[in-house]
Design a protein around this motif. Structure first.
Motif, PDB file in Angstrom:
ATOM      1  N   GLU A 144       0.833  -1.215   0.000  1.00 30.93           N
ATOM      2  CA  GLU A 144       0.000   0.000   0.000  1.00 30.93           C
ATOM      3  C   GLU A 144       0.864   1.260   0.000  1.00 30.93           C
ATOM      4  OE1 GLU A 144      -0.515  -2.735   1.729  1.00 30.93           O
ATOM      5  OE2 GLU A 144      -2.601  -2.980   2.338  1.00 30.93           O
ATOM      6  N   ASN A 200      -3.424  -4.890  -2.089  1.00 34.42           N
ATOM      7  CA  ASN A 200      -4.638  -4.911  -1.277  1.00 34.42           C
ATOM      8  C   ASN A 200      -5.117  -3.512  -0.914  1.00 34.42           C
ATOM      9  OD1 ASN A 200      -5.049  -7.680  -0.809  1.00 34.42           O
ATOM     10  ND2 ASN A 200      -3.612  -7.743   0.900  1.00 34.42           N
ATOM     11  N   ILE A 246      -6.939  -9.441  -5.280  1.00 35.36           N
ATOM     12  CA  ILE A 246      -6.054 -10.605  -5.229  1.00 35.36           C
ATOM     13  C   ILE A 246      -6.129 -11.221  -3.842  1.00 35.36           C
ATOM     14  CG2 ILE A 246      -4.000  -9.232  -4.599  1.00 35.36           C
ATOM     15  CD1 ILE A 246      -2.419 -11.218  -6.525  1.00 35.36           C
ATOM     16  N   ASP A 247      -6.135 -12.551  -3.808  1.00 32.64           N
ATOM     17  CA  ASP A 247      -6.270 -13.233  -2.519  1.00 32.64           C
ATOM     18  C   ASP A 247      -5.505 -14.543  -2.544  1.00 32.64           C
ATOM     19  OD1 ASP A 247      -7.063 -14.047  -0.022  1.00 32.64           O
ATOM     20  OD2 ASP A 247      -9.096 -14.620  -0.635  1.00 32.64           O
ATOM     21  N   LYS A 248      -4.467 -14.613  -1.741  1.00 31.11           N
ATOM     22  CA  LYS A 248      -3.740 -15.868  -1.542  1.00 31.11           C
ATOM     23  C   LYS A 248      -2.838 -15.610  -0.337  1.00 31.11           C
ATOM     24  CE  LYS A 248      -0.761 -19.232  -3.887  1.00 31.11           C
ATOM     25  NZ  LYS A 248      -1.609 -20.350  -4.279  1.00 31.11           N
ATOM     26  N   ILE A 249      -3.072 -16.270   0.746  1.00 26.76           N
ATOM     27  CA  ILE A 249      -2.266 -15.994   1.945  1.00 26.76           C
ATOM     28  C   ILE A 249      -0.861 -16.549   1.708  1.00 26.76           C
ATOM     29  CG2 ILE A 249      -2.008 -16.343   4.430  1.00 26.76           C
ATOM     30  CD1 ILE A 249      -5.078 -16.588   4.587  1.00 26.76           C
ATOM     31  N   LYS A 325     -13.612  -8.565   0.226  1.00 28.32           N
ATOM     32  CA  LYS A 325     -12.425  -9.213   0.808  1.00 28.32           C
ATOM     33  C   LYS A 325     -11.620  -8.259   1.683  1.00 28.32           C
ATOM     34  CE  LYS A 325      -7.831 -10.641   0.267  1.00 28.32           C
ATOM     35  NZ  LYS A 325      -6.567  -9.984  -0.058  1.00 28.32           N
ATOM     36  N   LEU A 330     -12.027 -10.625   4.896  1.00 27.33           N
ATOM     37  CA  LEU A 330     -10.756 -11.297   5.176  1.00 27.33           C
ATOM     38  C   LEU A 330      -9.766 -10.363   5.865  1.00 27.33           C
ATOM     39  CD1 LEU A 330      -8.809 -13.874   3.065  1.00 27.33           C
ATOM     40  CD2 LEU A 330      -7.587 -12.114   4.278  1.00 27.33           C
ATOM     41  N   ASN A 331      -9.367  -9.294   5.185  1.00 31.96           N
ATOM     42  CA  ASN A 331      -8.273  -8.485   5.728  1.00 31.96           C
ATOM     43  C   ASN A 331      -8.567  -7.834   7.090  1.00 31.96           C
ATOM     44  OD1 ASN A 331      -7.828  -8.341   2.468  1.00 31.96           O
ATOM     45  ND2 ASN A 331      -5.951  -8.584   3.605  1.00 31.96           N
ATOM     46  N   HIS A 334      -7.911 -10.461   9.567  1.00 27.48           N
ATOM     47  CA  HIS A 334      -6.466 -10.687   9.667  1.00 27.48           C
ATOM     48  C   HIS A 334      -5.809  -9.615  10.542  1.00 27.48           C
ATOM     49  CE1 HIS A 334      -4.100 -13.206   6.475  1.00 27.48           C
ATOM     50  NE2 HIS A 334      -4.255 -13.837   7.602  1.00 27.48           N
ATOM     51  N   ARG A 405       3.725 -10.649  10.760  1.00 30.62           N
ATOM     52  CA  ARG A 405       3.769 -10.292   9.333  1.00 30.62           C
ATOM     53  C   ARG A 405       2.596  -9.383   8.998  1.00 30.62           C
ATOM     54  NH1 ARG A 405       1.174 -11.615   4.331  1.00 30.62           N
ATOM     55  NH2 ARG A 405      -0.240 -13.100   5.299  1.00 30.62           N
ATOM     56  N   ILE A 406       1.419  -9.793   9.455  1.00 29.28           N
ATOM     57  CA  ILE A 406       0.218  -9.060   9.056  1.00 29.28           C
ATOM     58  C   ILE A 406       0.187  -7.680   9.721  1.00 29.28           C
ATOM     59  CG2 ILE A 406      -2.309  -9.171   9.075  1.00 29.28           C
ATOM     60  CD1 ILE A 406      -1.676 -12.346   9.100  1.00 29.28           C
ATOM     61  N   LYS A 413      -3.250   0.478   6.733  1.00 32.90           N
ATOM     62  CA  LYS A 413      -4.312  -0.455   6.352  1.00 32.90           C
ATOM     63  C   LYS A 413      -5.646  -0.210   7.064  1.00 32.90           C
ATOM     64  CE  LYS A 413      -0.917  -4.205   5.906  1.00 32.90           C
ATOM     65  NZ  LYS A 413      -0.443  -5.409   6.575  1.00 32.90           N
ATOM     66  N   ARG A 417      -9.372  -1.179   5.813  1.00 39.05           N
ATOM     67  CA  ARG A 417      -9.915  -2.418   6.387  1.00 39.05           C
ATOM     68  C   ARG A 417     -11.084  -2.190   7.344  1.00 39.05           C
ATOM     69  NH1 ARG A 417      -4.682  -6.452   6.456  1.00 39.05           N
ATOM     70  NH2 ARG A 417      -4.116  -5.912   4.328  1.00 39.05           N
TER      71      ARG A 417
HETATM   72  O1  LIG Z   1      -0.491  -8.172   2.461  1.00 36.38           O
HETATM   73  P1  LIG Z   1      -0.838  -7.013   3.320  1.00 36.38           P
HETATM   74  O2  LIG Z   1       0.386  -6.463   3.915  1.00 36.38           O
HETATM   75  O3  LIG Z   1      -1.729  -6.023   2.661  1.00 36.38           O
HETATM   76  O4  LIG Z   1      -1.690  -7.577   4.525  1.00 36.38           O
HETATM   77  C1  LIG Z   1      -1.341  -8.695   5.287  1.00 36.38           C
HETATM   78  C2  LIG Z   1      -2.351  -9.837   5.101  1.00 36.38           C
HETATM   79  O5  LIG Z   1      -3.609  -9.515   5.647  1.00 36.38           O
HETATM   80  C3  LIG Z   1      -2.529 -10.146   3.667  1.00 36.38           C
HETATM   81  O6  LIG Z   1      -1.277 -10.262   3.071  1.00 36.38           O
HETATM   82  C4  LIG Z   1      -3.323 -11.412   3.425  1.00 36.38           C
HETATM   83  O7  LIG Z   1      -2.515 -12.529   3.689  1.00 36.38           O
HETATM   84  C5  LIG Z   1      -3.821 -11.443   2.022  1.00 36.38           C
HETATM   85  O8  LIG Z   1      -4.553 -10.303   1.734  1.00 36.38           O
HETATM   86  C6  LIG Z   1      -4.620 -12.682   1.724  1.00 36.38           C
HETATM   87  O9  LIG Z   1      -5.033 -12.636   0.412  1.00 36.38           O
END
Ligand SMILES: O=P(O)(O)OC[C@@H](O)[C@@H](O)[C@H](O)[C@H](O)CO
Ligand SMILES: NC(=O)c1ccc[n+]([C@@H]2O[C@H](COP(=O)([O-])OP(=O)(O)OC[C@H]3O[C@@H](n4cnc5c(N)ncnc54)[C@H](O)[C@@H]3O)[C@@H](O)[C@H]2O)c1
Length: 539
Positions: A144, A200, A246-249, A325, A330-331, A334, A405-406, A413, A417
Motif C-alpha cells: 500500500e 490490497n 487478489i487473494d492468496k495468503i 475481501k 478477510l483483511n 487478519h 507479518r500481518i 491499512k 480495512r
Molecule cells: O499483504 P498485506 O500487507 O496487505 O496484509 C497482510 C495480510 O492480511 C494479507 O497479506 C493477506 O494474507 C492477504 O490479503 C490474503 O489474500
C-alpha cells in the motif's frame, strides 16, 4: 541439488523427491520473452512468486502461453540479488490444509531488472521493454505504501516533490520512474498498455492512476511533457488502470518449510531478513486457495490468464469482490488477529484460531459488523467466503503465517480495512456506527499495540510501519495503569489518513479511549477486555 540452470540439468533427483519441474523449453521461453515481452511485474516479493509466477508456470507447461514474466524490483536490491543467484528460478511450497505439500520449481520468470535510472544498463533495458509493441501489461505488488505521495501530515514526500519539480529525466521516486517509462512508451509510438495494481488497496486501479496522474500533471505544468501525453495516460483506451482483487495468503518464507527443501537435499535454502526489512528466500510458501479478479480493460490485449483460473469481469464486480475481501471478509479479520496476536504473545495465526476469544472477535467483525454493509458480488458469496476463511484458511495448521507479518504497516491499512465499513454505517439510515463494538476494540488494541508492551507487561518490537516513528512518541510516555483522555490521544484519533475517518467527528473516540484505558489498566487486562467485549457482541 542446486536451484539453478545447471542444478536442474539432472532432473532425476528432483523428480524422485516429488518436485514439479518445468516441462517447456525454458531457454526458448526466456529468449522469446526478452524479445517480445507481454507482462512485466513490479514488486518481486513473495506473493508474486507464489501466485502470478505460478499461474504463468502452469500455462507455460500446458502450452497456453509461450512467454513468461519479467520481474522488476525497485525497492530492495537484495530481493533481486537472491533471485539472480538462482538464475531467476524459485521454489514454491503449496501448503494444503490436509498437510500435503506440493513442491514446484517455478521457471516462468524470464528476466529480472532493477528499477534505477542511476544504473544506466538496467534502466536502458527497462526503457527497451516499455518500447516493445508486444507489451500488454505492467502489474504491481509494491504494498500500500508504494502508492503514497504524501506523509501522514499530508505533506508531499521529498522524492515525489523532487520528481514533480525536476521532471522525467532522472526520477528518484518509485512511481516517478514508472511514469518516466510510460513517457518512453508514449514517445515511441503512443503504444497502449494496462497498468494493473494487484495490491490490497481499496480501488487499487484508481489509486495507481491517481498517483501516476499526479506526476503527469506536475510534469505538464512544469513544461516537461505535452498535453497529448496527459491525454494518453488519462485515456483508458490507451493506458488503462484496471481494478483488481487478489487473494492468496502468502506468509514470509518459513524455517520449517526451508527444512523440507533441505531434507530433500536442496542447497542454500535459508530465509533472510534484508537490510530494508524484506523477508526473502529462494523459495516461497503459500496456501492453495487463490483468487485474482481483474477488470477486463486491456487496450493492447492480454495473455489468456483466464485459463489459469483468473477471473476477468467488469469494474463494478471487481469493486464488490474487493470491498468484500479487503474491507469486510478477510483483511479486517487478519488485522484484528495481527494486533491482538502481538499483544497476547502469539506467533502463529493458526494458534490464534484455537483461542475462543479471538475467534469470537473475528466472527463479530466479519459476520456481525461487516456483512450488513457488503454487497454480494455474485461471483463469490460473502457469507461462504467468511466461512472458509474462519473454518479452513486461517486455522490451517500447516501455514506458518504470523500475526507479526500481518501487523506490518498497520497504519496504512486501518482506513481501508475498517474505515470503509464505518463510513458505510454512517451513510446507511438503518445502521449506526455507535452500535459497533468489535471494530472500536481493534482500534483501541492497535493504540495499545503502539506502546509495544504486551499483555504480560513485557516489551515487544512492533512490526515495520512507516508511521511508527511518528506515532510511537504519542504513546511512549503512557505507563501500564495510566488513564488517558480523548484530548491526550487527539492527534491520532483525528487522523483520517490512519482511520479513514476522524474518530472524534464520528463519535467513536470516547469508546475507543475507554477500551484503551480498560486494556491498559494492568497486566492481563487486554485478555479480560477482549473476553468481555466478545461476550457482549456474541449475545
Ligand atoms: O499483504 P498485506 O500487507 O496487505 O496484509 C497482510 C495480510 O492480511 C494479507 O497479506 C493477506 O494474507 C492477504 O490479503 C490474503 O489474500
Ligand atoms: N502476502 C500475502 O498474503 C498477500 C496476499 C494478497 C495481496 N498481497 C499484496 O501484495 C503486497 C506484497 O506482498 P508480499 O507478500 O509480496 O510482500 P513482500 O514483502 O514479499 O514484497 C513486497 C514487495 O513490495 C516492495 N516494496 C516494499 N515497500 C515498498 C515501497 N515503499 N515502494 C515500492 N516498493 C515497495 C518490495 O521491494 C517487494 O517487492 C502486499 O502489501 C499486499 O498488498 C499480499
Amino acid at each position: 541439488m542446486k536451484l539453478s540452470n545447471t542444478g536442474l540439468k539432472d532432473r532425476q533427483p528432483w523428480i524422485e523427491a516429488g518436485y514439479d519441474l518445468p516441462t517447456y523449453d525454458r531457454e526458448a521461453m526466456i529468449a522469446k520473452t526478452k524479445a517480445e515481452p507481454t507482462w512485466i511485474h513490479f514488486g518481486a516479493g513473495n506473493l508474486f512468486k507464489a501466485y502470478q509466477a505460478n499461474v504463468v508456470e502452469t500455462l507455460l507447461n500446458e502450452g497456453v502461453l509461450d512467454r513468461g514474466l519479467i520481474a522488476v524490483e525497485g525497492f530492495d536490491e537484495a530481493i533481486l540479488q537472491n533471485f539472480r543467484d538462482h538464475d531467476t528460478l524459485a521454489l514454491l511450497a503449496t501448503l494444503k490444509s490436509d498437510g500435503n505439500v506440493q513442491k514446484t520449481v517455478i521457471g516462468s520468470i524470464a528476466e529480472s531488472v532493477f528499477l534505477d535510472p542511476k544504473n544506466e544498463a538496467e534502466f536502458a533495458r527497462m526503457k527497451e521493454i516499455f518500447r516493445a509493441p508486444s507489451l500488454q501489461m505492467a502489474s504491481f505488488t509494491i504494498t500500500e505504501k508504494g502508492y503514497a505521495l504524501t506523509n501522514a501530515a499530508g505533506e508531499t514526500l521529498e522524492p515525489v516533490k523532487t520528481d514533480f519539480e525536476q521532471g522525467p529525466a532522472m526520477p528518484v521516486s518509485y512511481l516517478g520512474k514508472v511514469c518516466a517509462l510510460l513517457l518512453e512508451r508514449y514517445n515511441n509510438g503512443k503504444l497502449p498498455i494496462a497498468m494493473v495494481s494487484m495490491d490490497n488497496c481499496s480501488h487499487n486501479g484508481e489509486k495507481l492512476k491517481n498517483a501516476i496522474m499526479a506526476y503527469v500533471k506536475a510534469w505538464n505544468e512544469n513544461g516537461f511533457v505535452s498535453d497529448e501525453f496527459v491525454q494518453y495516460v488519462d485515456d483508458e483506451n490507451q493506458v488503462s488502470f484496471p481494478w483488481s482483487m487478489i487473494d492468496k495468503i502468502t506468509p514470509r518464507p518459513d524455517d520449517k518449510v526451508s527444512e523440507i527443501f533441505k531434507k530433500d537435499g536442496v542447497e542454500d535454502m535459508d530465509p533472510v531478513k534484508t537490510s530494508r526489512g524484506s523477508f526473502v528466500a529462494p523459495f516461497v510458501n503459500a496456501e492453495e486457495t487463490e483468487y485474482l479478479v481483474i477488470e477486463d480493460q486491456f487496450p493492447n490485449g492480454r495473455p489468456a490468464l483466464e485459463k489459469g483460473g483468473l477471473i476477468f469481469t467488469d469494474r463494478e464486480t471487481v469493486n464488490k469482490v474487493e470491498t468484500m475481501k479487503v474491507t469486510t471478509c478477510l483483511n479486517p479479520l487478519h488485522t484484528a488477529l495481527a494486533v491482538f496476536g502481538c499483544l497476547l504473545d502469539y506467533t502463529l495465526i493458526s494458534a490464534e484460531m484455537q483461542d475462543a476469544d479471538l475467534v469470537g472477535l473475528i466472527k463479530a467483525i466479519g459476520y456481525k459488523e461487516g456483512l450488513p454493509v457488503v454487497i454480494n458480488p455474485g461471483i463469490l458469496d460473502p457469507k461462504e467466503f467468511i466461512d472458509t476463511v474462519i473454518n479452513v484458511r486461517f486455522p490451517n495448521p500447516f501455514m506458518p503465517d504470523a500475526p507479526q507479518r500481518i501487523a506490518t504497516d498497520t497504519s496504512q491499512k486501518l482506513s481501508v480495512r475498517f474505515g470503509e465499513t464505518i463510513k458505510s454505517y454512517a451513510q446507511d439510515e438503518t445502521l449506526d456506527p455507535a452500535n459497533l463494538e468489535a471494530i472500536p476494540l481493534v482500534f483501541a488494541g492497535w493504540l495499545r499495540y503502539l506502546m509495544q508492551i504486551n499483555d504480560n507487561g513485557n516489551r515487544f518490537e512492533a512490526s515495520v510501519d512507516p508511521l511508527l516513528d511518528e506515532l510511537y512518541p504519542l504513546v511512549s510516555g503512557i505507563q501500564l495503569g495510566d488513564v488517558v483522555t480523548v484530548e491526550d490521544l487527539k492527534p491520532i484519533l483525528t487522523n483520517a489518513k490512519v482511520f479513514g475517518i476522524d474518530l472524534i467527528e464520528y463519535g467513536m473516540a470516547d469508546k475507543v479511549v475507554a477500551l484503551f484505558n480498560q486494556m491498559n489498566a494492568k497486566e492481563g487486562a487486554i485478555r479480560s477486555t477482549l473476553h468481555e467485549v466478545v461476550e457482549k457482541v456474541s449475545k
